[in-house]
Design a protein around this motif. Structure first.
Motif, short mmCIF file in Angstrom:
data_model
loop_
_atom_site.label_atom_id
_atom_site.label_comp_id
_atom_site.label_asym_id
_atom_site.label_seq_id
_atom_site.Cartn_x
_atom_site.Cartn_y
_atom_site.Cartn_z
N ALA A 22 40.70 -7.82 28.42
CA ALA A 22 41.08 -8.69 29.53
C ALA A 22 40.38 -10.05 29.39
O ALA A 22 40.98 -11.11 29.60
CB ALA A 22 40.71 -8.03 30.86
N GLU A 23 39.11 -10.02 29.00
CA GLU A 23 38.37 -11.26 28.87
C GLU A 23 38.89 -12.11 27.71
O GLU A 23 39.01 -13.34 27.82
CB GLU A 23 36.89 -10.94 28.67
CG GLU A 23 35.99 -12.09 29.03
CD GLU A 23 34.51 -11.72 28.95
OE1 GLU A 23 34.18 -10.51 28.88
OE2 GLU A 23 33.70 -12.66 28.95
N ALA A 24 39.22 -11.44 26.60
CA ALA A 24 39.77 -12.17 25.45
C ALA A 24 41.09 -12.83 25.83
O ALA A 24 41.36 -13.98 25.48
CB ALA A 24 39.96 -11.22 24.27
N LEU A 25 41.92 -12.11 26.59
CA LEU A 25 43.20 -12.67 27.02
C LEU A 25 42.97 -13.87 27.92
O LEU A 25 43.66 -14.89 27.83
CB LEU A 25 44.00 -11.60 27.79
CG LEU A 25 44.66 -10.54 26.91
CD1 LEU A 25 45.06 -9.31 27.74
CD2 LEU A 25 45.89 -11.11 26.20
N CYS A 34 38.49 -8.35 20.01
CA CYS A 34 38.41 -9.01 21.32
C CYS A 34 37.05 -9.68 21.47
O CYS A 34 36.95 -10.81 21.97
CB CYS A 34 38.63 -8.00 22.44
SG CYS A 34 40.31 -7.32 22.42
N ARG A 35 36.01 -8.99 21.04
CA ARG A 35 34.67 -9.59 21.15
C ARG A 35 34.54 -10.84 20.31
O ARG A 35 33.86 -11.80 20.68
CB ARG A 35 33.58 -8.60 20.73
CG ARG A 35 33.54 -7.41 21.63
CD ARG A 35 32.18 -6.82 21.88
NE ARG A 35 32.40 -5.83 22.92
CZ ARG A 35 32.43 -6.10 24.21
NH1 ARG A 35 32.15 -7.30 24.65
NH2 ARG A 35 32.70 -5.16 25.10
N GLY A 48 46.79 -17.85 22.62
CA GLY A 48 46.76 -17.12 23.88
C GLY A 48 48.13 -16.52 24.18
O GLY A 48 48.23 -15.36 24.62
N ASP A 49 49.19 -17.29 23.93
CA ASP A 49 50.56 -16.79 24.17
C ASP A 49 50.84 -15.60 23.25
O ASP A 49 51.39 -14.58 23.68
CB ASP A 49 51.59 -17.89 23.90
CG ASP A 49 51.43 -19.04 24.90
OD1 ASP A 49 50.80 -18.83 25.95
OD2 ASP A 49 51.93 -20.15 24.59
N TRP A 50 50.47 -15.77 22.00
CA TRP A 50 50.71 -14.70 21.01
C TRP A 50 49.99 -13.42 21.47
O TRP A 50 50.54 -12.33 21.46
CB TRP A 50 50.19 -15.16 19.64
CG TRP A 50 50.50 -14.19 18.53
CD1 TRP A 50 51.57 -14.22 17.68
CD2 TRP A 50 49.74 -13.03 18.17
NE1 TRP A 50 51.53 -13.16 16.82
CE2 TRP A 50 50.41 -12.41 17.08
CE3 TRP A 50 48.56 -12.45 18.64
CZ2 TRP A 50 49.94 -11.25 16.47
CZ3 TRP A 50 48.09 -11.29 18.04
CH2 TRP A 50 48.78 -10.70 16.96
N LEU A 51 48.74 -13.60 21.90
CA LEU A 51 47.91 -12.47 22.31
C LEU A 51 48.51 -11.80 23.56
O LEU A 51 48.59 -10.57 23.62
CB LEU A 51 46.50 -12.99 22.61
CG LEU A 51 45.35 -12.04 22.44
CD1 LEU A 51 45.26 -11.54 21.00
CD2 LEU A 51 44.04 -12.75 22.82
#
Ligand code: ADP
Ligand code: MG
Length: 389
Positions: A212-215, A358-359, A223-226
């Protein structure tokens, strides 16, 4: 008696003046760590080599005996570092923590443990310098270890191997990681041996929070790709919730190729400071946590090779698959040789690797924006062509 190389100031090898200097450095906000060439690191080693009692508020913890120094020349390292390391006499590394860390700190404990259980694939641990802080707490100021001649860390050697398609390192690296975990699984006051309790739901929460934080932190087209893959990534974490009885061990906590030195006599793992990016995590984790980080770091090395050395992406993708498979095979084989195959729960690797990416994205967003391409490159390679969620 030691000879002094020009450039190290004789006056500063006087232990009193060294410790006065340290007190005054420690009293500054922010703390100014000693620098290569200022003589403080050499002075500290001179005092330790003589067996001097350190004046209060300093204390030292010894692991193995410091070898005699021939001269007291100091230099720094030309690599990215979190702390400030000073090499003295091409023999010893004094790593000044920036800032000093609250003690007890994982590194001295683990260095002591690894020494006692005979794990030698690390820089020889000599000593840890602590001081009593004005508020009564204890601070770790410096770690003193042996300098490994010709050492390069994996952000150099592994990236070169990725560009050159070489995987000969992967089997020794897998064996080294397994040896480290076998050593860390050995009971002692520092490690408490293995622990049976495993908390799938907590690991799932931790991984989902990281996603959630990475998004949240990754903007723009990345960001869109993710966001379009959020479902796929979340599905990849779901297995963590399963009931299991994986042994927990004291892990390294920040095991990536940058912590693996290739030097004259082989490979060594360093930096037992723990994970700087997950402050609240307990150091008791499944071995798969370290292994997932190490495996994904090969993929990051591949991305660095593409970006910096102009390596061919499809050749790097092939290299990554091979290197990874050879690393994991050697790791499993070494555990099995020692009758400890149960230390690795394979089903955790996939989800932990997703969490690790994500980290990396969180780290990039918060501290090092130019790093984002590496985890994004890994994710784009792993999840190609799924343009919708
Ligand atoms: P940091 O906490 O600052 O990352 P590390 O202990 O990981 O510090 O060391 C940073 C870098 O310094 C390593 O990646 C390596 O290039 C070099 N280095 C550290 N310790 C040694 C050593 N004992 N011998 C040779 N090089 C070392
Ligand atoms: Mg490091």
């Amino acid at each position: 008696m030691s000879t002094l190389r020009p450039g190290s100031l004789i006056a500063e090898l006087n232990p009193r003046s060294i410790f006065e200097r340290l007190v005054s450095l420690a009293g500054q906000h922010p703390w100014t760590a000693p620098r290569p060439g200022d003589g403080v690191s050499a002075g500290l080693l001179a005092a330790l080599a003589r067996g001097d009692d350190l004046p209060p508020p300093f204390q030292v913890m010894h692991f193995v005996a410091i070898p005699p120094l021939l001269n007291y020349g100091e230099r720094g390292f030309e690599v990215d570092q979190t702390n400030r390391s000073v090499v003295v006499d091409e023999q010893i590394v004094v790593k000044w923590l920036t800032p000093p860390a609250a003690s007890p700190h994982p590194a001295p404990e683990l260095l002591g443990h690894l020494t006692r259980v005979g794990f030698t694939a690390t820089a020889p641990p000599y000593a840890a310098l602590t001081m009593r802080a004005p508020d009564g707490g204890e601070l770790l100021l410096a770690l003193v270890t042996g300098y490994l001649p010709g050492a390069r860390d994996g952000w150099t050697w592994c990236v070169d191997d990725a560009a050159g398609g070489r995987t000969a390192f992967a089997a020794p690296l897998g064996g080294l990681a397994a040896d480290l975990h076998l050593a860390l699984a050995t009971p002692s006051p520092a490690t408490a041996g293995t622990r049976p309790a495993a908390d799938g739901p907590a690991w799932l929460r931790r991984a989902e929070d990281a996603l959630a934080e990475a998004l949240d932190l990754t903007d723009g087209t990345d960001g869109d790709w993710l966001a379009a893959r959020a479902r796929t990534l979340r599905d990849g974490l779901a297995g963590l919730a399963a009931e299991r009885a994986t042994p927990l061990i004291r892990i390294h906590g920040d095991l990536h190729v940058g912590q693996i030195l290739r030097w004259r006599d082989g490979y060594a793992v360093i930096d037992f400071d723990g994970n700087p990016t997950v402050a609240e995590a307990t150091p008791y984790q499944p071995a798969a946590r370290d292994l997932a980080q190490l495996a994904t770091s090969l993929e990051h090395a591949g991305q660095v090779a593409i970006r910096r050395l102009d390596a061919d992406p499809s050749a790097v993708a092939r290299w990554t698959r091979r290197a990874r498979a050879e690393l994991l095979d050697a790791y499993r084989a070494r555990l099995a040789e020692h009758g400890r195959a149960e230390l690795l729960d394979e089903s955790l690797l996939g989800p932990f690797e997703i969490e690790q990416e994500c980290r990396e994205l969180i780290y990039a967003a918060r501290h090092l924006p130019r790093w984002r391409y590496a985890p994004m490159g890994v994710l784009r390679t792993r999840y190609p062509g799924q343009e919708t969620s």
